[in-house]
Design a protein around this motif. Structure first.
Motif, PDB file in Angstrom:
ATOM      1  N   PHE A  35     -57.694  37.099   7.580  1.00  0.00           N
ATOM      2  CA  PHE A  35     -56.386  37.434   8.141  1.00  0.00           C
ATOM      3  C   PHE A  35     -55.282  36.868   7.261  1.00  0.00           C
ATOM      4  O   PHE A  35     -55.501  35.938   6.473  1.00  0.00           O
ATOM      5  N   LEU A  36     -54.104  37.453   7.386  1.00  0.00           N
ATOM      6  CA  LEU A  36     -52.878  36.922   6.805  1.00  0.00           C
ATOM      7  C   LEU A  36     -51.965  36.506   7.942  1.00  0.00           C
ATOM      8  O   LEU A  36     -51.848  37.209   8.955  1.00  0.00           O
ATOM      9  N   ASP A  37     -51.314  35.366   7.779  1.00  0.00           N
ATOM     10  CA  ASP A  37     -50.420  34.813   8.796  1.00  0.00           C
ATOM     11  C   ASP A  37     -49.008  34.830   8.215  1.00  0.00           C
ATOM     12  O   ASP A  37     -48.709  34.084   7.271  1.00  0.00           O
ATOM     13  N   LEU A  38     -48.149  35.689   8.715  1.00  0.00           N
ATOM     14  CA  LEU A  38     -46.849  35.960   8.104  1.00  0.00           C
ATOM     15  C   LEU A  38     -45.761  35.063   8.663  1.00  0.00           C
ATOM     16  O   LEU A  38     -45.509  35.034   9.869  1.00  0.00           O
ATOM     17  N   SER A  39     -45.119  34.335   7.764  1.00  0.00           N
ATOM     18  CA  SER A  39     -43.957  33.516   8.100  1.00  0.00           C
ATOM     19  C   SER A  39     -42.895  33.812   7.053  1.00  0.00           C
ATOM     20  O   SER A  39     -42.915  34.882   6.428  1.00  0.00           O
ATOM     21  N   ALA A  40     -41.954  32.897   6.827  1.00  0.00           N
ATOM     22  CA  ALA A  40     -40.900  33.140   5.842  1.00  0.00           C
ATOM     23  C   ALA A  40     -40.250  31.821   5.453  1.00  0.00           C
ATOM     24  O   ALA A  40     -40.395  30.811   6.131  1.00  0.00           O
ATOM     25  N   GLY A  41     -39.528  31.846   4.321  1.00  0.00           N
ATOM     26  CA  GLY A  41     -38.678  30.738   3.945  1.00  0.00           C
ATOM     27  C   GLY A  41     -39.301  29.702   3.037  1.00  0.00           C
ATOM     28  O   GLY A  41     -40.472  29.773   2.654  1.00  0.00           O
ATOM     29  N   SER A  42     -38.472  28.740   2.675  1.00  0.00           N
ATOM     30  CA  SER A  42     -38.855  27.596   1.857  1.00  0.00           C
ATOM     31  C   SER A  42     -37.925  26.446   2.215  1.00  0.00           C
ATOM     32  O   SER A  42     -37.003  26.616   3.013  1.00  0.00           O
ATOM     33  N   TYR A  43     -38.153  25.276   1.632  1.00  0.00           N
ATOM     34  CA  TYR A  43     -37.291  24.141   1.955  1.00  0.00           C
ATOM     35  C   TYR A  43     -35.833  24.447   1.631  1.00  0.00           C
ATOM     36  O   TYR A  43     -34.924  24.006   2.346  1.00  0.00           O
ATOM     37  N   ASP A  45     -39.700  43.685  10.446  1.00  0.00           N
ATOM     38  CA  ASP A  45     -39.401  44.656   9.395  1.00  0.00           C
ATOM     39  C   ASP A  45     -40.103  44.315   8.086  1.00  0.00           C
ATOM     40  O   ASP A  45     -40.340  45.196   7.254  1.00  0.00           O
ATOM     41  N   TYR A  46     -40.410  43.039   7.882  1.00  0.00           N
ATOM     42  CA  TYR A  46     -41.093  42.623   6.656  1.00  0.00           C
ATOM     43  C   TYR A  46     -42.603  42.814   6.762  1.00  0.00           C
ATOM     44  O   TYR A  46     -43.294  42.909   5.748  1.00  0.00           O
ATOM     45  N   ALA A  47     -43.104  42.843   7.984  1.00  0.00           N
ATOM     46  CA  ALA A  47     -44.555  42.857   8.184  1.00  0.00           C
ATOM     47  C   ALA A  47     -45.182  44.211   7.883  1.00  0.00           C
ATOM     48  O   ALA A  47     -46.367  44.279   7.514  1.00  0.00           O
ATOM     49  N   GLY A  48     -44.418  45.289   8.037  1.00  0.00           N
ATOM     50  CA  GLY A  48     -44.986  46.626   7.959  1.00  0.00           C
ATOM     51  C   GLY A  48     -45.770  46.902   6.694  1.00  0.00           C
ATOM     52  O   GLY A  48     -46.863  47.486   6.729  1.00  0.00           O
ATOM     53  N   ARG A  49     -45.239  46.473   5.546  1.00  0.00           N
ATOM     54  CA  ARG A  49     -45.907  46.791   4.275  1.00  0.00           C
ATOM     55  C   ARG A  49     -47.275  46.125   4.161  1.00  0.00           C
ATOM     56  O   ARG A  49     -48.142  46.611   3.440  1.00  0.00           O
ATOM     57  N   TYR A  50     -47.466  44.998   4.883  1.00  0.00           N
ATOM     58  CA  TYR A  50     -48.739  44.278   4.766  1.00  0.00           C
ATOM     59  C   TYR A  50     -49.885  45.024   5.448  1.00  0.00           C
ATOM     60  O   TYR A  50     -51.057  44.721   5.201  1.00  0.00           O
ATOM     61  N   ARG A  51     -49.562  46.013   6.286  1.00  0.00           N
ATOM     62  CA  ARG A  51     -50.604  46.825   6.897  1.00  0.00           C
ATOM     63  C   ARG A  51     -51.428  47.551   5.833  1.00  0.00           C
ATOM     64  O   ARG A  51     -52.620  47.820   6.021  1.00  0.00           O
ATOM     65  N   ALA A  52     -50.793  47.879   4.714  1.00  0.00           N
ATOM     66  CA  ALA A  52     -51.489  48.614   3.659  1.00  0.00           C
ATOM     67  C   ALA A  52     -52.618  47.809   3.033  1.00  0.00           C
ATOM     68  O   ALA A  52     -53.499  48.376   2.382  1.00  0.00           O
ATOM     69  N   LEU A  53     -52.617  46.481   3.223  1.00  0.00           N
ATOM     70  CA  LEU A  53     -53.649  45.637   2.634  1.00  0.00           C
ATOM     71  C   LEU A  53     -54.938  45.641   3.445  1.00  0.00           C
ATOM     72  O   LEU A  53     -55.961  45.144   2.976  1.00  0.00           O
ATOM     73  N   GLY A  54     -54.878  46.186   4.662  1.00  0.00           N
ATOM     74  CA  GLY A  54     -56.080  46.316   5.472  1.00  0.00           C
ATOM     75  C   GLY A  54     -56.613  45.029   6.061  1.00  0.00           C
ATOM     76  O   GLY A  54     -57.761  44.975   6.520  1.00  0.00           O
ATOM     77  N   THR A  55     -55.805  43.982   6.069  1.00  0.00           N
ATOM     78  CA  THR A  55     -56.215  42.677   6.584  1.00  0.00           C
ATOM     79  C   THR A  55     -55.526  42.420   7.923  1.00  0.00           C
ATOM     80  O   THR A  55     -54.328  42.675   8.049  1.00  0.00           O
ATOM     81  N   PRO A  56     -56.241  41.931   8.942  1.00  0.00           N
ATOM     82  CA  PRO A  56     -55.569  41.598  10.213  1.00  0.00           C
ATOM     83  C   PRO A  56     -54.377  40.672   9.975  1.00  0.00           C
ATOM     84  O   PRO A  56     -54.425  39.790   9.103  1.00  0.00           O
TER      85      PRO A  56
END
Length: 649
Positions: free
Chosen positions: A250-258, A277-288
């Protein structure tokens, strides 16, 4: 707040690798400073996570857990850096399993964000680029061989987690920590093979998978770095798409840096589900996919899952405010809402992580309930601000018959005002929940009522809570020639939540002044802000002002004069004295609003009948630490008075 559920995606099991989650809720890796200084699990830390599992969370995640001693960033951070950590992690895993949940460990190294004064070791990084928000210490650049040594440290930590019975591992490749540092052009200026932004990540994935072949394995990524010169959303996706995803469950989507902390822990003014809105493109990777980011209600979580934006959600602040949030997502019911004040993250450098609305957080192990009191016990709370509302609820839960008086027509006190400000709209969620709790526990509410000694005596109270707030101090300004000088709170009460003058001067640069100035400026007001403070809102933490302060500094219609005092005011002008003693008349159209805090007013104690136990609480409302202290004082007062009322036999 309350929620109802029907047939919901939130309830459905989810297969991740060789593990099955009982539902789609995961607790996010939120740091808390609840471990010991050696990086070991404590009873407090275990109790905290077990309560989240009891509430129904399917996957309980540890905080960022350092894999090697020089990667430690907090004095009381959890570690998996040596074998002494295994026993505590095993006890934690067993306790979580007893509640039917799985345990995930997030593997991390701080890199340039680690601090030698914490770890006792020099900090290291891909390149010698200091991290100012983490203290600005210059890291030593890793040699090529040392990069490979660190990869092996991730594998060794993973093996310890396997020995402890941990079910899921998550590689922290986000938020500006070591793996992310190799990915980002901000922090990777290398000219060897590790100049490839995905190489270190891929080696870590391979090492962890080799050490833990049977666990479910994930990678946490920042979908956008957020800082100047950092990775864009497109660049991040490109790097992640070259990762060894065949080894990842799986990929766990967050954002940002210090350098872009507003993306890691978002402000209340940002929309819920901000990363969708940022998550949609990650669907193409086929990973939960898992996803974080302002998922603060059962409704937004169900929407996120139903629309297929993510397969599970990672929850941090919502569970910190109340673990019952998980139960509300699954089966409905009441929960104390997070108000996105970000005191939790701003507390991280100061000690145990607290919560503004949850008065038990960061105060040791699971608290005992307040002593039971007879149902005939009559308690009166004078004041329906956050302190009074908290005291009233806790006394009602303990069994007392509670009546709340307030001279205003609405509950909330100064928190009601704060809820109308640009940066703190979620404050209203606490007030809505409090109104529900008044009904739920049968509390009698009498708003629009001034309390006198005779009225209070007529109640024949067994105990009284005085939560009447504070009064403004002397502003120290000589006013004349038509100058209008008002306390900032009084002006807001008189003009309403959506009003803003064409122009105004604010004397004071504390958190309240910042919040009001920022709100007014956003509504088109020309603002002059004068403060004796050396910075804007020194009483607030970094995250609480991370958006407002830059807006004020960059707004051409706003002028900020710090290290300065207003001593004299007349219509349209104020005399400003600098710290160096220089004086200047400054154009100041509009009202002069004073924001110098409040002082305790003990006059209400004279209203209490002789011999009746009473406690004075919540001298101030507002935001940040002040609000936290008000709510804590209301909670503590209720417990103190419950113990003084004759207990149930």
């Amino acid at each position: 707040m309350t929620s109802t559920t029907g047939s919901r995606m939130t309830d459905r099991p989810l297969r991740l690798g060789g593990r099955t989650l009982r539902n789609r809720l995961a607790s996010a890796p939120m740091e808390r400073n609840y471990c010991d200084t050696a990086g070991h699990v404590t009873e407090q830390y275990k109790d905290y996570l077990v309560r989240r599992a009891e509430a129904g969370i399917a996957l309980v995640t540890t905080e960022a857990t350092y894999v090697r001693a020089d990667g430690k960033g907090r004095t009381h951070q959890l570690g998996a850096h040596d074998d002494s950590c295994i026993d505590g992690l095993r006890e934690l895993a067993e306790a979580i399993h007893e509640q039917g949940a799985l345990l995930c460990c997030e593997l991390n190294h701080g890199g340039r964000t680690a601090q030698s004064k914490v770890s006792g070791l020099p900090n290291v990084a891909p390149s010698p680029v200091p991290c100012s928000p983490a203290g600005g210490e210059m890291p030593r650049e890793l040699t090529t061989e040392e990069c490979y040594e660190l990869v092996r440290a991730y594998g060794a930590a993973a093996a310890r987690c396997v020995a402890a019975g941990i079910d899921v591992l998550n590689i922290h490749a986000a938020h500006g920590y070591l793996v992310h540092q190799f990915m980002s052009p901000v922090s990777n200026h290398r000219d060897d093979e590790f100049a490839q932004p995905e190489l270190f990540l891929n080696l870590v994935i391979d090492a962890v998978r080799a050490a833990a072949p049977d666990v479910a394995l994930g990678v946490r990524v920042s979908v956008v770095e957020g800082s100047s010169g950092g990775l864009s959303a497109e660049q991040t996706f490109d790097i992640v798409s070259r990762a060894h995803l065949d080894q990842v469950d799986f990929l766990d989507l967050s954002a940002g840096s210090y350098e872009a902390g507003e993306w890691i822990v978002q402000s209340g003014e940002w929309q819920p589900g901000v990363l969708a809105d940022y998550a949609g493109r990650y669907r193409a990777l086929g990973t939960p996919l898992g996803m974080a980011g302002r998922l603060n209600s059962p409704e937004i979580i169900e929407k996120t899952l139903q629309e297929g934006t993510a397969d599970f959600v990672s929850l941090a602040r919502a569970l910190h405010a109340d673990p019952r949030f998980a139960a509300a997502c699954l089966s409905g019911g009441s929960y104390r809402p997070c108000i996105a004040c970000n005191v939790c993250i701003d507390n991280l450098g100061a000690g145990q992580v607290a919560c503004t609305v949850n008065p038990t957080a960061g105060r040791g192990r699971v608290p005992l309930p307040a002593p039971e009191v007879p149902s005939a016990a009559r308690t009166v709370v004078v004041g329906a601000g956050p302190a009074g509302l908290t005291a009233a609820r806790e006394l009602a839960v303990a069994g007392a018959a509670v009546t709340v008086f307030d001279s205003s027509c609405e509950i909330g006190g100064d928190m009601r005002i704060a809820a109308s400000m640009k940066s703190t709209p979620d404050f209203s969620r606490f007030l809505d929940w409090s109104a529900d709790e008044i009904d739920r526990w049968g509390i009698t509410l009498r708003t629009g009522t001034e309390v006198t000694a005779s009225r209070l005596a007529a109640e024949s109270p067994d105990a009284v809570v005085l939560a009447t707030g504070g009064v403004p101090p002397d502003a120290g300004i000589e006013a004349g020639d038509g100058a209008r000088v008002l306390d900032i709170r009084d002006w807001l009460r008189a003009h309403g939540s959506t009003a803003a003058p064409e122009a105004c001067t604010i004397w004071g640069a504390d958190t309240v002044a910042m919040t009001v100035a920022d709100t007014f400026a956003g509504r088109g007001t020309k603002v002059l802000l004068v403060g004796a403070e050396h910075e804007i809102a020194p009483d607030s933490g970094r995250r609480a002002k991370i958006l407002a302060v830059p807006r004020l500094q960059e707004n051409p219609a706003t002028r900020v004069l710090l290290n300065s005092r207003i001593t004299l005011a007349k219509a349209g002008q104020v005399l400003v004295s600098s710290e160096a003693g220089e004086q200047e008349w400054v154009q100041a159209p509009g009202p002069l609003l004073v924001s110098q805090g409040v002082r305790t007013d003990d006059s209400a104690a004279e209203l209490v009948p002789g011999g009746v136990p009473h406690v004075r609480v919540g001298a101030a409302g507002g935001s940040g630490e002040t609000l936290l202290s008000a709510i804590r004082s209301g909670y503590d007062a209720a417990r103190q008075l419950a113990a003084r009322i004759k207990p149930v036999v």
